[in-house]
Design an enzyme around this catalytic site. Structure first.
Site, short mmCIF file in Angstrom:
data_model
loop_
_atom_site.label_atom_id
_atom_site.label_comp_id
_atom_site.label_asym_id
_atom_site.label_seq_id
_atom_site.Cartn_x
_atom_site.Cartn_y
_atom_site.Cartn_z
N ASP A 173 0.82 -1.22 0.00
CA ASP A 173 0.00 0.00 0.00
C ASP A 173 0.85 1.26 0.00
O ASP A 173 2.06 1.22 0.24
CB ASP A 173 -0.98 0.00 1.19
CG ASP A 173 -0.37 -0.60 2.47
OD1 ASP A 173 0.87 -0.57 2.61
OD2 ASP A 173 -1.13 -1.08 3.31
N ASP A 211 -8.10 -2.95 13.31
CA ASP A 211 -9.45 -3.28 12.85
C ASP A 211 -9.47 -4.55 12.00
O ASP A 211 -10.47 -4.85 11.35
CB ASP A 211 -10.06 -2.10 12.08
CG ASP A 211 -9.30 -1.77 10.79
OD1 ASP A 211 -8.32 -2.47 10.46
OD2 ASP A 211 -9.69 -0.82 10.09
N HIS A 237 -7.51 -5.27 9.43
CA HIS A 237 -7.14 -5.13 8.01
C HIS A 237 -5.82 -5.82 7.70
O HIS A 237 -4.94 -5.96 8.56
CB HIS A 237 -7.12 -3.66 7.56
CG HIS A 237 -6.05 -2.80 8.15
ND1 HIS A 237 -6.21 -1.46 8.39
CD2 HIS A 237 -4.76 -3.09 8.53
CE1 HIS A 237 -5.10 -0.96 8.89
NE2 HIS A 237 -4.20 -1.93 8.99
N GLU A 286 -9.88 -2.38 4.63
CA GLU A 286 -10.65 -2.06 5.82
C GLU A 286 -11.93 -2.91 5.86
O GLU A 286 -12.28 -3.55 4.86
CB GLU A 286 -11.00 -0.56 5.80
CG GLU A 286 -9.77 0.36 5.73
CD GLU A 286 -8.94 0.40 7.01
OE1 GLU A 286 -8.82 -0.64 7.68
OE2 GLU A 286 -8.42 1.48 7.35
C1 F6R Z 1 0.89 -1.45 6.06
C2 F6R Z 1 0.06 -2.63 6.29
C3 F6R Z 1 -0.85 -2.66 7.48
C4 F6R Z 1 -0.06 -2.91 8.76
C5 F6R Z 1 -0.99 -2.89 9.96
C6 F6R Z 1 -0.24 -3.05 11.28
O1 F6R Z 1 1.67 -1.62 4.91
O2 F6R Z 1 0.09 -3.53 5.52
O3 F6R Z 1 -1.82 -3.66 7.29
O4 F6R Z 1 0.58 -4.16 8.68
O5 F6R Z 1 -1.71 -1.69 10.00
O6 F6R Z 1 0.54 -1.94 11.54
P1 F6R Z 1 1.49 -1.85 12.82
O7 F6R Z 1 2.56 -2.85 12.62
O8 F6R Z 1 1.99 -0.44 12.83
O9 F6R Z 1 0.62 -2.19 13.99
#
Ligand code: F6R
Length: 261
Positions: free
Chosen positions: A67, A136, A138, A143
């Site tokens: 992303d 959440d 994802h 989302e």
């Molecule tokens: C970002 C991504 C997100 C993160 C998730 C956890 O590239 O793929 O799905 O893996 O938001 O983020 P952290 O590790 O900051 O809790």
């Protein structure tokens, strides 16, 4: 799905890094899908160390990130291109021309999403996809209610994701409200998936993702339908898992895991 529970975040990171390293040693031209976020920082530090100290070679690697924020240029410290250069690409022997992220400044969302899908296809698909999980549920920025068949597209972020990530911005209100993300369907096309989850604040959603019913409300539940997923977590994240005794038994007894114990 295999669930491997390690005593702490450091050993979960080390095991995940070893899985990735072994994939590159078996296939030096591996195409790897990459995630960003706090969880991955320690993993990228460990891969950078292995590149320097253990001859882990990335010279033939190709990468595709999950992303990128819409509206942030590559030079912005909060863009995922900047994050990747800083935490990984600048520290290893990768050819940056082989590293790919969606272009957050592309003028046409739909065209950019289609271009990114085409680029992945042209590279021969993704061999290993690395994932974290959001509060959440994802994966990428898929989302709640993201179609489990979705492809790369622009996506509005949830207030929960906004709360999770905006403290990383100097001015939290500067965090974009939209991002490009690979779809759940794009992620599910990867040949193998490694998910890394650490920390008690993920325990609730993590248990739902691994053991709950498959639902688009928690996009990570789609991984239950993928034939080759390894989930590595620490004790804190594992605390609500009902089946952990069996997961530990598998890890201790399956010959495949012997080198990782
Ligand atoms: C970002 C991504 C997100 C993160 C998730 C956890 O590239 O793929 O799905 O893996 O938001 O983020 P952290 O590790 O900051 O809790």
């Amino acid at each position: 799905m295999e669930v491997i529970i390690r005593p702490n975040a450091e050993s979960a990171v080390k095991l995940t890094a070893k899985l990735i390293a072994d994939s590159f040693r078996a296939k030096p031209d591996t195409t790897i899908g990459l995630a960003t976020g706090r969880t991955m920082e320690a993993l990228y530090a460990e891969l950078s160390r292995m590149n320097k100290e253990e001859d882990l070679d990335f010279s033939l690697a190709k990468t595709f990130n999950l992303d990128e924020y819409i509206g942030l240029p590559a030079e912005n410290v909060n863009s995922y291109r900047y994050y990747m250069n800083f935490h990984l690409f600048n520290n290893i022997n990768i050819d940056k021309r082989n590293t790919h992220l969606p272009n957050g400044m592309a003028p046409d969302d739909k065209a950019e999403a289609a271009r990114y899908e085409e680029e992945i296809k042209h590279a021969g698909g993704i061999d290993i996809q690395l994932l974290g999980i959001g509060r959440d549920g994802h994966i990428g920025f898929n989302e709640p209610l993201s179609s489990l068949g979705s492809r790369t597209r622009a996506k509005a972020l949830t207030p929960e994701t906004y709360a999770q990530n905006s403290p990383l911005f100097e001015n939290p209100e500067d965090m974009p409200k939209r991002a490009f993300t690979m779809g759940v369907g794009t992620i599910m096309d990867a040949r193998r998936i490694f998910m890394l989850v650490t920390g008690a604040e993920k325990a609730d959603v993590f248990a739902k993702a691994i053991e709950g019913p498959v639902t688009s409300m928690i996009s990570a539940t789609a991984l239950q339908l993928h034939p080759n997923v390894v989930v590595v977590c620490d004790e804190a994240a594992a605390k609500n898992l009902v089946g952990r005794e069996y997961y530990d038994f598998v890890f201790q007894n399956e010959p495949e895991w012997e080198p990782y114990r």
